[in-house]
Write a protein that holds these residues in place. Sequence first.
Motif, PDB file in Angstrom:
ATOM      1  N   ASP A 175       0.951  -1.197   0.012  1.00 10.74           N
ATOM      2  CA  ASP A 175      -0.029   0.008  -0.021  1.00 10.74           C
ATOM      3  C   ASP A 175       0.921   1.216   0.124  1.00 10.74           C
ATOM      4  N   ALA A 176       0.316   2.301  -0.431  1.00  9.92           N
ATOM      5  CA  ALA A 176       0.868   3.740  -0.379  1.00  9.92           C
ATOM      6  C   ALA A 176       0.013   4.606   0.191  1.00  9.92           C
ATOM      7  N   GLY A 177       0.580   5.587   0.784  1.00 11.42           N
ATOM      8  CA  GLY A 177      -0.392   6.727   1.526  1.00 11.42           C
ATOM      9  C   GLY A 177       0.638   7.027   2.810  1.00 11.42           C
ATOM     10  N   PHE A 178      -0.185   7.352   3.883  1.00 12.55           N
ATOM     11  CA  PHE A 178       0.400   7.858   5.061  1.00 12.55           C
ATOM     12  C   PHE A 178       0.147   6.419   6.117  1.00 12.55           C
ATOM     13  N   GLY A 179       1.461   6.283   6.683  1.00 14.82           N
ATOM     14  CA  GLY A 179       1.842   5.157   7.703  1.00 14.82           C
ATOM     15  C   GLY A 179       1.086   5.691   8.889  1.00 14.82           C
ATOM     16  N   ALA A 180       1.191   4.775   9.936  1.00 12.49           N
ATOM     17  CA  ALA A 180       0.575   5.044  11.215  1.00 12.49           C
ATOM     18  C   ALA A 180       1.643   6.148  11.792  1.00 12.49           C
ATOM     19  N   CYS A 181       2.778   6.282  11.490  1.00 11.70           N
ATOM     20  CA  CYS A 181       3.673   7.241  12.165  1.00 11.70           C
ATOM     21  C   CYS A 181       3.498   8.674  11.544  1.00 11.70           C
ATOM     22  N   GLY A 182       2.584   8.536  10.640  1.00  4.01           N
ATOM     23  CA  GLY A 182       2.019  10.025  10.141  1.00  4.01           C
ATOM     24  C   GLY A 182       3.069  10.329   8.878  1.00  4.01           C
ATOM     25  N   THR A 183       3.891   9.621   8.289  1.00  9.21           N
ATOM     26  CA  THR A 183       4.627   9.942   7.049  1.00  9.21           C
ATOM     27  C   THR A 183       4.120   9.106   6.006  1.00  9.21           C
ATOM     28  N   GLN A 184       4.632   9.839   4.638  1.00  9.21           N
ATOM     29  CA  GLN A 184       4.126   9.159   3.257  1.00  9.21           C
ATOM     30  C   GLN A 184       4.965   7.868   3.261  1.00  9.21           C
ATOM     31  N   ILE A 185       4.430   6.922   2.896  1.00 10.22           N
ATOM     32  CA  ILE A 185       5.155   5.543   2.711  1.00 10.22           C
ATOM     33  C   ILE A 185       4.766   4.891   1.360  1.00 10.22           C
ATOM     34  N   ASN A 186       5.393   4.335   0.897  1.00 18.94           N
ATOM     35  CA  ASN A 186       5.098   3.338  -0.292  1.00 18.94           C
ATOM     36  C   ASN A 186       5.645   1.997  -0.129  1.00 18.94           C
ATOM     37  N   ALA A 187       4.727   0.942   0.444  1.00 17.16           N
ATOM     38  CA  ALA A 187       5.097  -0.219   0.741  1.00 17.16           C
ATOM     39  C   ALA A 187       5.415  -1.144  -0.401  1.00 17.16           C
ATOM     40  N   ALA A 188       5.337  -0.651  -1.740  1.00 13.40           N
ATOM     41  CA  ALA A 188       5.692  -1.266  -3.017  1.00 13.40           C
ATOM     42  C   ALA A 188       7.101  -1.040  -3.476  1.00 13.40           C
ATOM     43  N   THR A 189       7.719   0.099  -2.570  1.00 16.47           N
ATOM     44  CA  THR A 189       9.178   0.519  -3.216  1.00 16.47           C
ATOM     45  C   THR A 189       9.885   0.700  -2.044  1.00 16.47           C
ATOM     46  N   GLN A 190       9.548   0.857  -0.797  1.00 16.61           N
ATOM     47  CA  GLN A 190      10.497   1.184   0.423  1.00 16.61           C
ATOM     48  C   GLN A 190      10.531  -0.082   1.204  1.00 16.61           C
ATOM     49  N   MET A 191      11.880   0.057   2.154  1.00 18.01           N
ATOM     50  CA  MET A 191      12.097  -0.991   3.034  1.00 18.01           C
ATOM     51  C   MET A 191      11.430  -0.583   4.495  1.00 18.01           C
ATOM     52  N   LEU A 192      10.390  -1.139   5.078  1.00 21.69           N
ATOM     53  CA  LEU A 192       9.711  -0.816   5.970  1.00 21.69           C
ATOM     54  C   LEU A 192       8.923  -1.990   6.648  1.00 21.69           C
ATOM     55  N   VAL A 193       8.419  -1.652   7.792  1.00 24.06           N
ATOM     56  CA  VAL A 193       7.469  -2.856   8.324  1.00 24.06           C
ATOM     57  C   VAL A 193       6.457  -2.207   9.149  1.00 24.06           C
ATOM     58  N   ALA A 194       5.194  -2.808   9.238  1.00 25.73           N
ATOM     59  CA  ALA A 194       4.121  -2.474  10.033  1.00 25.73           C
ATOM     60  C   ALA A 194       4.016  -3.568  11.231  1.00 25.73           C
ATOM     61  N   ALA A 195       4.151  -3.053  12.557  1.00 26.68           N
ATOM     62  CA  ALA A 195       4.557  -3.487  13.583  1.00 26.68           C
ATOM     63  C   ALA A 195       3.086  -4.086  14.326  1.00 26.68           C
ATOM     64  N   PRO A 196       2.950  -5.180  14.864  1.00 27.74           N
ATOM     65  CA  PRO A 196       1.611  -5.601  15.383  1.00 27.74           C
ATOM     66  C   PRO A 196       0.995  -4.505  16.326  1.00 27.74           C
ATOM     67  N   ALA A 197      -0.473  -4.457  16.276  1.00 24.90           N
ATOM     68  CA  ALA A 197      -1.255  -3.452  16.996  1.00 24.90           C
ATOM     69  C   ALA A 197      -1.085  -3.547  18.415  1.00 24.90           C
ATOM     70  N   ALA A 198      -0.688  -4.943  19.107  1.00 17.78           N
ATOM     71  CA  ALA A 198      -0.610  -5.285  20.165  1.00 17.78           C
ATOM     72  C   ALA A 198       0.468  -4.232  20.852  1.00 17.78           C
ATOM     73  N   TYR A 199       1.585  -3.779  20.263  1.00 18.92           N
ATOM     74  CA  TYR A 199       2.714  -3.250  20.857  1.00 18.92           C
ATOM     75  C   TYR A 199       2.370  -1.449  20.733  1.00 18.92           C
ATOM     76  N   TRP A 200       1.403  -1.283  20.081  1.00 13.38           N
ATOM     77  CA  TRP A 200       1.114   0.361  19.888  1.00 13.38           C
ATOM     78  C   TRP A 200       0.486   0.587  21.480  1.00 13.38           C
ATOM     79  N   THR A 201       1.084   1.883  21.961  1.00 18.11           N
ATOM     80  CA  THR A 201       0.523   2.170  23.114  1.00 18.11           C
ATOM     81  C   THR A 201      -0.060   3.361  23.476  1.00 18.11           C
ATOM     82  N   THR A 202      -0.401   4.308  22.362  1.00 20.64           N
ATOM     83  CA  THR A 202      -1.006   5.489  22.438  1.00 20.64           C
ATOM     84  C   THR A 202      -2.297   5.429  21.615  1.00 20.64           C
ATOM     85  N   ALA A 203      -3.142   6.488  21.943  1.00 19.30           N
ATOM     86  CA  ALA A 203      -4.501   6.557  20.960  1.00 19.30           C
ATOM     87  C   ALA A 203      -4.007   7.277  19.859  1.00 19.30           C
ATOM     88  N   ASN A 204      -3.018   8.154  19.846  1.00 19.79           N
ATOM     89  CA  ASN A 204      -2.667   8.742  18.342  1.00 19.79           C
ATOM     90  C   ASN A 204      -1.234   7.801  18.056  1.00 19.79           C
TER      91      ASN A 204
END
Length: 137
Positions: free
Chosen positions: A44-73
């Motif tokens: 996918d492309a768009g804004f990642g959860a960290c608020g930055t533009q991402i393109n998962a088709a072209t960039q090296m990155l990871v989406a971490a499991p929801a269980a490890y996120w600790t803030t509402a935002n």
Amino acid sequence: MRKTTKSLGVLAAAVALPLTMSGTAWADIPFDQPVNGRATYYNDAGFGACGTQINAATQMLVAAPAAYWTTANPNNDPLCRGVSIRVSYNGRSITVPVVDKCPSCDSAHIDLSQPAFAQLADTNLGNIPVTWTFVHS
């Protein structure tokens, strides 16, 4: 002198509060503790959860499991501040920054970007057993 001392005390408390809050949140991230789990990929492309533009088709990155996120935002989450995941599969290892959240992933499942997954295995596999860990970037 008393006014200066009082002002310094208020200033010290104001500085210590954010440090304490971020220290506690960072303490919740299990750094350097291997997880035996699985990895899938997305493109996918768009804004990642960290608020930055991402393109998962072209960039090296990871989406971490929801269980490890600790803030509402998630933009303010400690995972968005210099945290990466080191992933190993079949004798290969990569380290990719956490820039997104995987709401459908259980706590042992990570979602790699397509190029990150391709560094480890053929994307036709789609789902591979991995060992991964949170590391400081």
